[in-house]
Motif scaffolding. Sequence first.
Motif, PDB file in Angstrom:
ATOM      1  N   VAL A  83       0.846  -1.168  -0.018  1.00 27.82           N
ATOM      2  CA  VAL A  83      -0.229  -0.045   0.044  1.00 27.82           C
ATOM      3  C   VAL A  83       0.950   0.984   0.116  1.00 27.82           C
ATOM      4  CG1 VAL A  83      -1.637   1.217   1.347  1.00 27.82           C
ATOM      5  CG2 VAL A  83      -1.776  -1.096   1.096  1.00 27.82           C
ATOM      6  N   GLN A  84       1.877   1.224   0.658  1.00 26.24           N
ATOM      7  CA  GLN A  84       2.677   2.298   0.776  1.00 26.24           C
ATOM      8  C   GLN A  84       3.341   2.549  -0.612  1.00 26.24           C
ATOM      9  OE1 GLN A  84       5.867   2.621   3.788  1.00 26.24           O
ATOM     10  NE2 GLN A  84       4.646   1.068   4.973  1.00 26.24           N
ATOM     11  N   ILE A  85       3.745   1.483  -1.314  1.00 24.62           N
ATOM     12  CA  ILE A  85       4.408   1.708  -2.605  1.00 24.62           C
ATOM     13  C   ILE A  85       3.113   2.244  -3.456  1.00 24.62           C
ATOM     14  CG2 ILE A  85       5.217   0.372  -4.689  1.00 24.62           C
ATOM     15  CD1 ILE A  85       6.509  -1.666  -2.648  1.00 24.62           C
ATOM     16  N   MET A  86       2.205   1.887  -3.525  1.00 22.72           N
ATOM     17  CA  MET A  86       0.995   2.200  -4.379  1.00 22.72           C
ATOM     18  C   MET A  86       0.674   3.670  -4.036  1.00 22.72           C
ATOM     19  SD  MET A  86      -1.907  -0.896  -4.860  1.00 22.72           S
ATOM     20  CE  MET A  86      -1.770  -1.284  -3.316  1.00 22.72           C
ATOM     21  N   LEU A  87       0.578   3.993  -2.678  1.00 24.91           N
ATOM     22  CA  LEU A  87       0.529   5.365  -2.620  1.00 24.91           C
ATOM     23  C   LEU A  87       1.642   6.312  -2.896  1.00 24.91           C
ATOM     24  CD1 LEU A  87      -1.142   5.175   1.109  1.00 24.91           C
ATOM     25  CD2 LEU A  87      -2.260   6.061  -0.977  1.00 24.91           C
ATOM     26  N   SER A  88       2.756   6.074  -2.753  1.00 23.03           N
ATOM     27  CA  SER A  88       3.929   6.472  -3.538  1.00 23.03           C
ATOM     28  C   SER A  88       3.855   7.017  -4.782  1.00 23.03           C
ATOM     29  CB  SER A  88       5.416   5.944  -3.022  1.00 23.03           C
ATOM     30  OG  SER A  88       5.598   4.841  -3.936  1.00 23.03           O
ATOM     31  N   CYS A  89       3.491   6.044  -5.484  1.00 22.49           N
ATOM     32  CA  CYS A  89       3.000   6.166  -7.045  1.00 22.49           C
ATOM     33  C   CYS A  89       1.891   6.953  -7.447  1.00 22.49           C
ATOM     34  CB  CYS A  89       2.750   4.810  -7.547  1.00 22.49           C
ATOM     35  SG  CYS A  89       4.070   3.684  -7.738  1.00 22.49           S
ATOM     36  N   ALA A  94       0.143  13.129  -8.890  1.00 17.01           N
ATOM     37  CA  ALA A  94      -0.465  14.360  -8.515  1.00 17.01           C
ATOM     38  C   ALA A  94       0.778  15.603  -8.937  1.00 17.01           C
ATOM     39  CB  ALA A  94      -0.898  14.494  -6.990  1.00 17.01           C
ATOM     40  N   VAL A  95       1.912  15.103  -9.015  1.00 18.96           N
ATOM     41  CA  VAL A  95       2.907  15.746  -9.585  1.00 18.96           C
ATOM     42  C   VAL A  95       2.897  17.276  -8.663  1.00 18.96           C
ATOM     43  CG1 VAL A  95       4.037  17.099 -11.279  1.00 18.96           C
ATOM     44  CG2 VAL A  95       2.760  15.376 -11.905  1.00 18.96           C
ATOM     45  N   GLN A  96       3.341  17.039  -7.240  1.00 19.46           N
ATOM     46  CA  GLN A  96       3.403  17.952  -6.169  1.00 19.46           C
ATOM     47  C   GLN A  96       4.665  17.775  -5.564  1.00 19.46           C
ATOM     48  OE1 GLN A  96      -0.358  18.631  -3.995  1.00 19.46           O
ATOM     49  NE2 GLN A  96      -1.664  18.121  -5.640  1.00 19.46           N
ATOM     50  N   GLY A  97       5.728  17.194  -6.123  1.00 22.75           N
ATOM     51  CA  GLY A  97       6.923  16.937  -5.334  1.00 22.75           C
ATOM     52  C   GLY A  97       6.904  15.635  -4.590  1.00 22.75           C
ATOM     53  N   SER A  98       8.108  15.294  -4.118  1.00 22.73           N
ATOM     54  CA  SER A  98       8.246  14.266  -3.721  1.00 22.73           C
ATOM     55  C   SER A  98       7.536  14.054  -2.301  1.00 22.73           C
ATOM     56  CB  SER A  98       9.896  13.714  -3.326  1.00 22.73           C
ATOM     57  OG  SER A  98      10.374  14.561  -2.551  1.00 22.73           O
ATOM     58  N   PHE A 167       9.281   9.251 -11.534  1.00 19.59           N
ATOM     59  CA  PHE A 167       7.864   8.703 -11.028  1.00 19.59           C
ATOM     60  C   PHE A 167       6.887   9.763 -11.500  1.00 19.59           C
ATOM     61  CE2 PHE A 167       9.916   6.112  -7.985  1.00 19.59           C
ATOM     62  CZ  PHE A 167       8.862   4.843  -7.537  1.00 19.59           C
ATOM     63  N   ALA A 168       7.197  11.090 -11.244  1.00 18.68           N
ATOM     64  CA  ALA A 168       6.175  12.084 -11.820  1.00 18.68           C
ATOM     65  C   ALA A 168       5.748  12.047 -13.322  1.00 18.68           C
ATOM     66  CB  ALA A 168       6.641  13.600 -11.347  1.00 18.68           C
ATOM     67  N   LEU A 169       6.800  11.896 -14.008  1.00 23.64           N
ATOM     68  CA  LEU A 169       6.612  12.001 -15.462  1.00 23.64           C
ATOM     69  C   LEU A 169       5.665  10.634 -15.854  1.00 23.64           C
ATOM     70  CD1 LEU A 169      10.035  12.983 -16.730  1.00 23.64           C
ATOM     71  CD2 LEU A 169       7.869  14.223 -16.927  1.00 23.64           C
ATOM     72  N   PHE A 170       6.246   9.564 -15.371  1.00 21.22           N
ATOM     73  CA  PHE A 170       5.264   8.340 -15.735  1.00 21.22           C
ATOM     74  C   PHE A 170       4.181   8.457 -15.267  1.00 21.22           C
ATOM     75  CE2 PHE A 170       4.148   3.831 -15.168  1.00 21.22           C
ATOM     76  CZ  PHE A 170       4.096   3.422 -16.679  1.00 21.22           C
ATOM     77  N   MET A 171       3.837   8.394 -13.833  1.00 19.63           N
ATOM     78  CA  MET A 171       2.511   8.385 -13.314  1.00 19.63           C
ATOM     79  C   MET A 171       1.728   9.786 -13.560  1.00 19.63           C
ATOM     80  SD  MET A 171       2.712   5.506 -11.875  1.00 19.63           S
ATOM     81  CE  MET A 171       1.014   5.614 -11.151  1.00 19.63           C
ATOM     82  N   GLY A 172       2.459  10.971 -13.603  1.00 21.54           N
ATOM     83  CA  GLY A 172       1.537  11.992 -13.956  1.00 21.54           C
ATOM     84  C   GLY A 172       1.276  12.209 -15.552  1.00 21.54           C
ATOM     85  N   PHE A 173       1.898  11.689 -16.520  1.00 28.36           N
ATOM     86  CA  PHE A 173       1.511  11.944 -17.632  1.00 28.36           C
ATOM     87  C   PHE A 173       1.343  10.743 -18.770  1.00 28.36           C
ATOM     88  CE2 PHE A 173       3.801  15.680 -15.963  1.00 28.36           C
ATOM     89  CZ  PHE A 173       3.093  16.642 -16.320  1.00 28.36           C
ATOM     90  N   VAL A 174       2.506   9.626 -18.571  1.00 27.31           N
ATOM     91  CA  VAL A 174       2.457   8.620 -19.428  1.00 27.31           C
ATOM     92  C   VAL A 174       1.582   7.497 -18.935  1.00 27.31           C
ATOM     93  CG1 VAL A 174       3.885   6.638 -20.225  1.00 27.31           C
ATOM     94  CG2 VAL A 174       5.068   9.162 -19.694  1.00 27.31           C
ATOM     95  N   PHE A 191      -4.312  11.684 -23.193  1.00 24.61           N
ATOM     96  CA  PHE A 191      -3.238  12.820 -22.829  1.00 24.61           C
ATOM     97  C   PHE A 191      -4.076  14.142 -22.176  1.00 24.61           C
ATOM     98  CE2 PHE A 191      -0.666  16.638 -24.151  1.00 24.61           C
ATOM     99  CZ  PHE A 191       0.254  16.285 -23.320  1.00 24.61           C
ATOM    100  N   PHE A 192      -4.873  14.731 -23.027  1.00 21.05           N
ATOM    101  CA  PHE A 192      -5.464  15.918 -22.759  1.00 21.05           C
ATOM    102  C   PHE A 192      -6.434  15.841 -21.385  1.00 21.05           C
ATOM    103  CE2 PHE A 192      -4.337  16.849 -27.002  1.00 21.05           C
ATOM    104  CZ  PHE A 192      -3.657  18.099 -26.868  1.00 21.05           C
ATOM    105  N   TYR A 193      -7.244  14.795 -21.115  1.00 24.97           N
ATOM    106  CA  TYR A 193      -8.131  14.719 -20.181  1.00 24.97           C
ATOM    107  C   TYR A 193      -7.707  13.776 -19.010  1.00 24.97           C
ATOM    108  CZ  TYR A 193     -11.512  16.715 -23.370  1.00 24.97           C
ATOM    109  OH  TYR A 193     -12.251  17.647 -24.276  1.00 24.97           O
ATOM    110  N   SER A 194      -7.164  12.572 -19.426  1.00 26.11           N
ATOM    111  CA  SER A 194      -6.552  11.822 -17.931  1.00 26.11           C
ATOM    112  C   SER A 194      -5.290  12.349 -17.498  1.00 26.11           C
ATOM    113  CB  SER A 194      -6.634  10.436 -18.577  1.00 26.11           C
ATOM    114  OG  SER A 194      -7.875   9.945 -19.147  1.00 26.11           O
ATOM    115  N   ALA A 195      -4.363  12.869 -18.253  1.00 30.63           N
ATOM    116  CA  ALA A 195      -3.150  13.357 -17.740  1.00 30.63           C
ATOM    117  C   ALA A 195      -3.342  14.829 -17.340  1.00 30.63           C
ATOM    118  CB  ALA A 195      -2.166  13.096 -18.796  1.00 30.63           C
TER     119      ALA A 195
END
Length: 397
Positions: A83-89, A94-98, A167-174, A191-195
């Motif tokens: 759960v910690q790993i999933m929450l970190s991802c 949310a791309v708000q820093g580490s 992490f941010a690039l993949f989870m936030g955009f890709v 891309f435009f809606y979900s990301a």
Amino acid sequence: MTKTEKVRDIPWEKRSLWSRLHKVHCILLISTPLIALYGFVNVSLQAKTLLWTLFYYYISAFGITGGYHRLWAHKSYSAILPVQIMLSCAGAAAVQGSIQWWSRGHRAHHRYVDTDKDPYNANRGLWYSHLGWLLMKPEPGKIGYADTSDLKKDPVVVFQHKHYVKFALFMGFVFPTLVPGLCWGDWQGGFFYSAIARLVFVHHATFCVNSLAHYIGEFTYDDKHTPRDHIITAFVTLGEGYHNFHHEFPGDYRNAIRYYQYDPTKWTIRLLSFFGLTYDLKRFPTNEIVKGYVHMQEKKIDAIKQTLDWGKKREELPAYSPKQFQHRVKVDNCNWVIIDGFIHDVADFIQDHPGGKALIKSYIGKDCTDAFTGGVYDHSNGARNLLTSMRVGTISK
């Protein structure tokens, strides 16, 4: 001396605006709304993509509220490693820093709330606490210290911090783009809606915890600082809107404690606990929570009391001897009665007396305490309060 060193020697307030801007934050927070707007105008939204976007919005927002905030910043509950790993991802989406950077700032916010060392000091204005603090670099020497030594020993936090950009690039955009693209061929919508659009909404929803939650609502448990409780903020922030409660009892895994209050973050944490995925859910003692509530209710009542006329106090009234009292009644024709040692002028009330004017006239010039308190009729609290406005003196022995 390098150019950077020369800039550092210039007093903060004299540095150029350009040098004080946080360039990366500016690019991210200005470009994403513009890209989302372009998508709204030029790309149609499919039903499947909408559902995925809403789902991923909740996942990424919960990564902040349930992960970054309640799990790591405040240690208000514990979670098993998966759960910690999933929450970190999810938090990275949310791309708000580490986790480490976010938690350090949030702990400083609690320690120095509403002061210059508060990273998002609400006293600097709604705009600043919502977004301005992110667009500008923090002023050197005014960054509040917060201990994050525990997080620096947490392997999940350390790993995510080290690889945060990936992490941010993949989870936030890709990743949010891949799901609609691979599953139903909607690459543009993904891309435009979900990301992008999702990210913009997550940003400003969670930013409202720093801004809106300090501006609208009630001081339910304390009014020393700006945090407030309001259902609108709760709806916007996945339950983080009961912010006055949170600042008073930050170690509690809940923000909303009433069954009817909206706090999906609390509900999700609690639901996961039924399966052993989260545990050690911390609650502040109910007795202490109620103390805070009662204290604020007393302050509200006291404020209302100050606006009311409670009648003159005994020491503010003239004292009359029994002989002087009788003289005023018989010679000066005063419509006075005695109740509980106070002299009351009932002249203007005789016509309105619910028991009839004959009855009240029969007690003019007399002590009718016994009759007023049950001998004839045990008068209501409303009648007793009204009586205080008729005081004209006291009777001396």
